[in-house]
Design an enzyme around this catalytic site. Structure first.
Site, PDB file in Angstrom:
ATOM      1  N   ARG A  63      -1.136   5.072  14.159  1.00  0.00           N
ATOM      2  CA  ARG A  63       0.052   5.857  14.538  1.00  0.00           C
ATOM      3  C   ARG A  63      -0.003   7.283  13.999  1.00  0.00           C
ATOM      4  NH1 ARG A  63       1.718   0.608  13.842  1.00  0.00           N
ATOM      5  NH2 ARG A  63       2.206   0.949  11.652  1.00  0.00           N
ATOM      6  N   GLU A 100      -0.712  -3.944  -1.561  1.00  0.00           N
ATOM      7  CA  GLU A 100       0.189  -4.858  -2.257  1.00  0.00           C
ATOM      8  C   GLU A 100      -0.217  -6.314  -2.000  1.00  0.00           C
ATOM      9  OE1 GLU A 100       4.164  -3.981  -1.244  1.00  0.00           O
ATOM     10  OE2 GLU A 100       4.948  -4.589  -3.185  1.00  0.00           O
TER      11      GLU A 100
END
Ligand code: AMP
Length: 175
Positions: A63, A100
């Site tokens: 994106r 993460e």
């Protein structure tokens, strides 16, 4: 509709539990689809970067490409893609980094930037900051200086900025 009055948040859709449970995905495809919203997004990002001295916009797959290419055109800058492994055809520099949940890898053409180049990173969204932190390190290996990073959306509660000390971080919408 006059683009100055548009609230871009109206064109960003929340998708719970995508791509995995517990993630609230910010879907920017409605914002891309609406001509006035897309134009306002590019215009506002351009305003955010107007004061900066730099030569290349560096977009992160995928994106970051969609917002980065029209922004580079508007600002008269070159565009450099950061891609997932195995996509770039020439010699590449690669970085592996931890996210993460899990890990990721990114590549850039080894000759895309060099010492003395000043870059601004562009992506749709800043979350934990891991992706931009890795991109910054990757560009540093080429000798380039990253002066700022720009986003349409920043998830402020994840404190991604803290992973980017010394970098000017600019975002259009903060949650
Ligand atoms: P991070 O490295 O954690 O800052 O994640 C940033 C990258 O992951 C960007 O390329 C985003 O497009 C994507 N991303 C992370 N979290 C989200 C989210 N909640 N909604 C949409 N995209 C996300």
């Amino acid at each position: 509709m006059p683009t100055a009055k548009l609230n871009l948040a109206d064109f960003i859709r929340d998708i719970p539990d995508f791509p995995q449970p517990g993630i609230l995905f910010k879907d920017v495809t409605p914002l891309m689809r609406e001509p006035a919203a897309l134009r306002a997004t590019i215009d506002r990002l351009a305003e955010q970067l107007a004061d900066l001295d730099f030569d290349h916009l560096v977009g992160i797959e995928s994106r970051g490409f969609i917002f980065g290419a029209p922004l580079a055109y508007k600002l008269g800058k070159g565009f450099v893609p950061i891609r997932k492994p195995g996509k770039l055809p020439y010699h590449t520099e690669r970085i592996d980094y931890t996210l993460e949940y899990g890990s990721g890898s990114l590549e850039v053409h080894a000759d895309a930037l060099e010492a003395g180049h000043r870059a601004v990173i562009i992506d749709d969204l800043l979350a934990t900051g891991g992706t931009v932190c890795a991109t910054r390190e990757l560009l540093g290996r080429l000798g380039a200086e990253v002066v700022a990073a720009a986003f349409v959306v920043e998830l402020g509660f994840l404190n991604g900025r803290e992973k980017l000390p010394g970098l000017s971080v600019r975002s259009l919408l903060t949650y």
